[in-house]
Scaffold this motif. Structure first.
Motif, PDB file in Angstrom:
ATOM      1  N   PHE A 141      12.540  -4.499  -1.841  1.00  0.00           N
ATOM      2  CA  PHE A 141      12.635  -5.937  -2.096  1.00  0.00           C
ATOM      3  C   PHE A 141      13.102  -6.258  -3.514  1.00  0.00           C
ATOM      4  CE2 PHE A 141       9.534  -5.935   1.444  1.00  0.00           C
ATOM      5  CZ  PHE A 141      10.245  -6.758   2.314  1.00  0.00           C
ATOM      6  N   SER A 142      13.037  -5.295  -4.418  1.00  0.00           N
ATOM      7  CA  SER A 142      13.557  -5.553  -5.763  1.00  0.00           C
ATOM      8  C   SER A 142      15.069  -5.744  -5.754  1.00  0.00           C
ATOM      9  CB  SER A 142      13.183  -4.405  -6.691  1.00  0.00           C
ATOM     10  OG  SER A 142      13.738  -3.180  -6.216  1.00  0.00           O
ATOM     11  N   MET A 143      15.737  -5.223  -4.736  1.00  0.00           N
ATOM     12  CA  MET A 143      17.173  -5.450  -4.607  1.00  0.00           C
ATOM     13  C   MET A 143      17.494  -6.776  -3.941  1.00  0.00           C
ATOM     14  SD  MET A 143      18.549  -1.675  -3.478  1.00  0.00           S
ATOM     15  CE  MET A 143      17.636  -1.752  -1.933  1.00  0.00           C
ATOM     16  N   ILE A 144      16.482  -7.368  -3.265  1.00  0.00           N
ATOM     17  CA  ILE A 144      16.715  -8.614  -2.537  1.00  0.00           C
ATOM     18  C   ILE A 144      16.201  -9.815  -3.320  1.00  0.00           C
ATOM     19  CG2 ILE A 144      16.252  -9.830  -0.377  1.00  0.00           C
ATOM     20  CD1 ILE A 144      15.866  -7.102   0.947  1.00  0.00           C
ATOM     21  N   SER A 145      14.962  -9.708  -3.822  1.00  0.00           N
ATOM     22  CA  SER A 145      14.330 -10.844  -4.503  1.00  0.00           C
ATOM     23  C   SER A 145      14.057 -10.510  -5.958  1.00  0.00           C
ATOM     24  CB  SER A 145      13.021 -11.210  -3.790  1.00  0.00           C
ATOM     25  OG  SER A 145      13.229 -11.472  -2.431  1.00  0.00           O
ATOM     26  N   TYR A 146      15.032  -9.930  -6.626  1.00  0.00           N
ATOM     27  CA  TYR A 146      14.835  -9.532  -8.019  1.00  0.00           C
ATOM     28  C   TYR A 146      14.721 -10.720  -8.966  1.00  0.00           C
ATOM     29  CZ  TYR A 146      19.863 -10.468  -8.125  1.00  0.00           C
ATOM     30  OH  TYR A 146      21.091 -11.060  -8.008  1.00  0.00           O
ATOM     31  N   ASP A 147      15.226 -11.900  -8.547  1.00  0.00           N
ATOM     32  CA  ASP A 147      15.206 -13.060  -9.434  1.00  0.00           C
ATOM     33  C   ASP A 147      13.963 -13.918  -9.251  1.00  0.00           C
ATOM     34  OD1 ASP A 147      15.899 -13.742  -6.895  1.00  0.00           O
ATOM     35  OD2 ASP A 147      17.316 -15.317  -7.464  1.00  0.00           O
ATOM     36  N   ASN A 148      13.079 -13.583  -8.318  1.00  0.00           N
ATOM     37  CA  ASN A 148      11.881 -14.386  -8.051  1.00  0.00           C
ATOM     38  C   ASN A 148      10.678 -13.455  -7.922  1.00  0.00           C
ATOM     39  OD1 ASN A 148       9.931 -16.199  -7.214  1.00  0.00           O
ATOM     40  ND2 ASN A 148      11.305 -17.302  -5.833  1.00  0.00           N
ATOM     41  N   PRO A 149       9.889 -13.255  -8.985  1.00  0.00           N
ATOM     42  CA  PRO A 149       8.741 -12.328  -8.921  1.00  0.00           C
ATOM     43  C   PRO A 149       7.684 -12.742  -7.914  1.00  0.00           C
ATOM     44  CG  PRO A 149       9.326 -12.821 -11.191  1.00  0.00           C
ATOM     45  CD  PRO A 149      10.091 -13.782 -10.339  1.00  0.00           C
ATOM     46  N   PHE A 150       7.458 -14.049  -7.761  1.00  0.00           N
ATOM     47  CA  PHE A 150       6.438 -14.498  -6.817  1.00  0.00           C
ATOM     48  C   PHE A 150       6.828 -14.149  -5.382  1.00  0.00           C
ATOM     49  CE2 PHE A 150       4.660 -17.761  -3.982  1.00  0.00           C
ATOM     50  CZ  PHE A 150       3.315 -17.554  -4.217  1.00  0.00           C
ATOM     51  N   THR A 151       8.077 -14.387  -5.041  1.00  0.00           N
ATOM     52  CA  THR A 151       8.547 -14.024  -3.701  1.00  0.00           C
ATOM     53  C   THR A 151       8.478 -12.523  -3.481  1.00  0.00           C
ATOM     54  OG1 THR A 151      10.038 -15.928  -3.753  1.00  0.00           O
ATOM     55  CG2 THR A 151      10.474 -14.238  -2.100  1.00  0.00           C
ATOM     56  N   LEU A 152       8.781 -11.769  -4.516  1.00  0.00           N
ATOM     57  CA  LEU A 152       8.696 -10.312  -4.422  1.00  0.00           C
ATOM     58  C   LEU A 152       7.269  -9.855  -4.125  1.00  0.00           C
ATOM     59  CD1 LEU A 152      10.092  -7.540  -4.781  1.00  0.00           C
ATOM     60  CD2 LEU A 152       9.578  -7.713  -7.222  1.00  0.00           C
ATOM     61  N   CYS A 153       6.296 -10.433  -4.806  1.00  0.00           N
ATOM     62  CA  CYS A 153       4.884 -10.066  -4.583  1.00  0.00           C
ATOM     63  C   CYS A 153       4.431 -10.443  -3.180  1.00  0.00           C
ATOM     64  CB  CYS A 153       4.000 -10.740  -5.628  1.00  0.00           C
ATOM     65  SG  CYS A 153       4.262 -10.165  -7.315  1.00  0.00           S
ATOM     66  N   VAL A 154       4.858 -11.626  -2.697  1.00  0.00           N
ATOM     67  CA  VAL A 154       4.462 -12.054  -1.351  1.00  0.00           C
ATOM     68  C   VAL A 154       5.055 -11.137  -0.289  1.00  0.00           C
ATOM     69  CG1 VAL A 154       4.665 -13.920   0.329  1.00  0.00           C
ATOM     70  CG2 VAL A 154       4.108 -14.442  -2.040  1.00  0.00           C
ATOM     71  N   GLN A 155       6.304 -10.758  -0.456  1.00  0.00           N
ATOM     72  CA  GLN A 155       6.947  -9.872   0.515  1.00  0.00           C
ATOM     73  C   GLN A 155       6.290  -8.497   0.548  1.00  0.00           C
ATOM     74  OE1 GLN A 155      10.922 -10.068  -0.953  1.00  0.00           O
ATOM     75  NE2 GLN A 155      11.487 -11.892   0.247  1.00  0.00           N
ATOM     76  N   ILE A 156       6.021  -7.959  -0.624  1.00  0.00           N
ATOM     77  CA  ILE A 156       5.373  -6.643  -0.675  1.00  0.00           C
ATOM     78  C   ILE A 156       3.967  -6.717  -0.084  1.00  0.00           C
ATOM     79  CG2 ILE A 156       4.511  -4.855  -2.228  1.00  0.00           C
ATOM     80  CD1 ILE A 156       6.818  -5.502  -4.100  1.00  0.00           C
ATOM     81  N   GLY A 157       3.214  -7.778  -0.417  1.00  0.00           N
ATOM     82  CA  GLY A 157       1.869  -7.921   0.124  1.00  0.00           C
ATOM     83  C   GLY A 157       1.865  -8.061   1.631  1.00  0.00           C
ATOM     84  N   GLY A 158       2.810  -8.810   2.190  1.00  0.00           N
ATOM     85  CA  GLY A 158       2.879  -8.955   3.639  1.00  0.00           C
ATOM     86  C   GLY A 158       3.189  -7.652   4.346  1.00  0.00           C
ATOM     87  N   PHE A 159       4.103  -6.866   3.789  1.00  0.00           N
ATOM     88  CA  PHE A 159       4.433  -5.591   4.405  1.00  0.00           C
ATOM     89  C   PHE A 159       3.291  -4.584   4.270  1.00  0.00           C
ATOM     90  CE2 PHE A 159       9.007  -4.847   5.643  1.00  0.00           C
ATOM     91  CZ  PHE A 159       9.256  -6.190   5.900  1.00  0.00           C
ATOM     92  N   ILE A 160       2.605  -4.587   3.133  1.00  0.00           N
ATOM     93  CA  ILE A 160       1.448  -3.694   2.978  1.00  0.00           C
ATOM     94  C   ILE A 160       0.349  -4.066   3.969  1.00  0.00           C
ATOM     95  CG2 ILE A 160      -0.427  -3.054   1.411  1.00  0.00           C
ATOM     96  CD1 ILE A 160       1.535  -3.121  -0.872  1.00  0.00           C
ATOM     97  N   PHE A 161       0.153  -5.354   4.184  1.00  0.00           N
ATOM     98  CA  PHE A 161      -0.861  -5.783   5.154  1.00  0.00           C
ATOM     99  C   PHE A 161      -0.516  -5.301   6.557  1.00  0.00           C
ATOM    100  CE2 PHE A 161      -2.279  -8.871   8.339  1.00  0.00           C
ATOM    101  CZ  PHE A 161      -3.640  -8.839   8.121  1.00  0.00           C
ATOM    102  N   GLY A 162       0.745  -5.451   6.947  1.00  0.00           N
ATOM    103  CA  GLY A 162       1.127  -5.034   8.292  1.00  0.00           C
ATOM    104  C   GLY A 162       1.200  -3.532   8.475  1.00  0.00           C
ATOM    105  N   ALA A 163       1.553  -2.811   7.402  1.00  0.00           N
ATOM    106  CA  ALA A 163       1.744  -1.362   7.523  1.00  0.00           C
ATOM    107  C   ALA A 163       0.504  -0.552   7.190  1.00  0.00           C
ATOM    108  CB  ALA A 163       2.894  -0.917   6.615  1.00  0.00           C
ATOM    109  N   ASP A 164      -0.479  -1.129   6.498  1.00  0.00           N
ATOM    110  CA  ASP A 164      -1.650  -0.344   6.070  1.00  0.00           C
ATOM    111  C   ASP A 164      -2.978  -0.978   6.457  1.00  0.00           C
ATOM    112  OD1 ASP A 164      -0.527   1.941   4.353  1.00  0.00           O
ATOM    113  OD2 ASP A 164       0.517   0.203   3.564  1.00  0.00           O
ATOM    114  N   VAL A 165      -3.103  -2.290   6.327  1.00  0.00           N
ATOM    115  CA  VAL A 165      -4.381  -2.936   6.641  1.00  0.00           C
ATOM    116  C   VAL A 165      -4.582  -3.055   8.144  1.00  0.00           C
ATOM    117  CG1 VAL A 165      -5.767  -5.014   6.311  1.00  0.00           C
ATOM    118  CG2 VAL A 165      -4.318  -4.178   4.446  1.00  0.00           C
ATOM    119  N   VAL A 166      -3.530  -3.474   8.852  1.00  0.00           N
ATOM    120  CA  VAL A 166      -3.646  -3.627  10.308  1.00  0.00           C
ATOM    121  C   VAL A 166      -3.973  -2.305  11.004  1.00  0.00           C
ATOM    122  CG1 VAL A 166      -2.400  -4.303  12.395  1.00  0.00           C
ATOM    123  CG2 VAL A 166      -2.185  -5.678  10.324  1.00  0.00           C
TER     124      VAL A 166
END
Length: 313
Positions: free
Chosen positions: A59-84
């Motif tokens: 996501f750093s290649m996609i949302s490199y200009d918006n840190p908040f969006t980057l954190c939300v995207q990473i958090g959502g994927f971690i939730f789906g790939a590790d928490v679920v």
């Protein structure tokens, strides 16, 4: 330091068995170091950190200009790939042991995981060109090689990184699910808790039985207890009378200092106060000698308003 004492005495003077939970701890001791309770948490945390790094590189290649969006995207994927997967392993384990009947949540968790994996695959494929190194500024020594790689398309290193980014989240998710399913055993947890509660309740029953046996062993326990209470009551009365005498002396001396005349000093002399206090002590002793029913009933209390105190006042 591990204690080897068979028994100990608590603050109340009661003898307690020191090895009450020693056998229970030995029975529930892990067989291997990997069976300790904190090891699965470390493994699942490591899997989440690995996925977080992979998702960050994506996501750093996609949302490199918006840190908040980057954190939300990473958090959502971690939730789906590790928490679920963790909660999926817990729910399947409960279904396996018959502690739950909610089977409809299993497909929901699987669908959420598949959505994350498929999205990760699509994003890695669509950004594979951006993963390729910039060879526009390379030296002439490698010019022949770079031209050949450009003609062939994506180089092998970029393709390997893409496959790695696609496969590792899937592996860590399966690992988290496997570790959670193997280590989580709700029936064993309930068995340990019930065993601990049974041990405590048996010890409480033993202590109550010891107290009742002590009461039954002393045939004159009630009389001894009443005599002990009466002795404590008499000591408390003596203490209160001593406090009253101290207050009387203090008030008398302060009145002498405040009035500052010979007549008042004579009236407040120690002899006069001693006479009054002796009368008060006599009447208190007479009150103590009365029966309990008469002393507690104000209508039968003949010393409720002593005449000697009124006369002295």
């Amino acid at each position: 330091m591990k204690t080897t004492d068979l028994w100990r005495v608590d603050s109340n003077g009661e003898i307690q068995y020191s090895g009450l939970t020693r056998a229970e701890k030995l029975l529930n001791k892990p067989d291997t170091p990997f069976d300790h309770s904190f090891i699965p948490y470390l493994i699942m945390l490591a899997c989440a950190c690995i996925d977080g790094y992979i998702f960050y590189s994506l996501f750093s290649m996609i949302s490199y200009d918006n840190p908040f969006t980057l954190c939300v995207q990473i958090g959502g994927f971690i939730f789906g790939a590790d928490v679920v997967p963790i909660y999926l392993g817990i729910q399947i384990r409960r279904l396996r042991q018959g502690l739950s009947k909610d089977r409809f949540v299993v497909p929901i968790a699987i669908i959420a995981m598949l959505l994350v994996f498929s999205t990760n695959v699509v994003l890695n494929i669509t950004t594979i060109d951006e993963r390729a190194p910039d060879v526009s500024t390379t030296s002439s020594f490698y010019s022949a090689t770079t031209e050949a790689e450009e003609d062939e398309g994506i180089d092998s290193a970029t393709l390997a990184r893409t496959i790695y980014s696609v496969a590792i989240p899937f592996v860590t998710s399966l690992g988290s699910f496997y570790v959670c399913y193997i280590t989580y055993n709700p029936l064993m947890i309930r068995k340990r808790r019930l065993g601990h509660l049974i041990t405590e309740k048996r010890d409480e029953i033993r202590r109550f039985e010891a107290i009742l046996a002590e009461y039954e062993a002393d045939s004159a326990f009630e009389a001894n207890l009443l005599a002990d209470d009466e002795a404590k009551y008499a000591e408390a009365q003596k203490l209160q009378r001593a406090i009253v005498l101290g207050y009387c002396d203090y008030v008398r001396e302060r009145l002498k200092e405040h009035l500052a005349n010979p007549v008042s000093c004579n009236v407040l002399s120690e002899e006069t106060c001693t006479v009054l206090l002796e009368r008060l002590n006599k009447e208190l002793r007479a009150l103590d000698e009365l029966p309990v029913s008469m002393a507690s009933d104000p209508d039968k209390n003949i010393l409720k308003t002593p005449a000697s105190i009124n006369g002295a006042a």
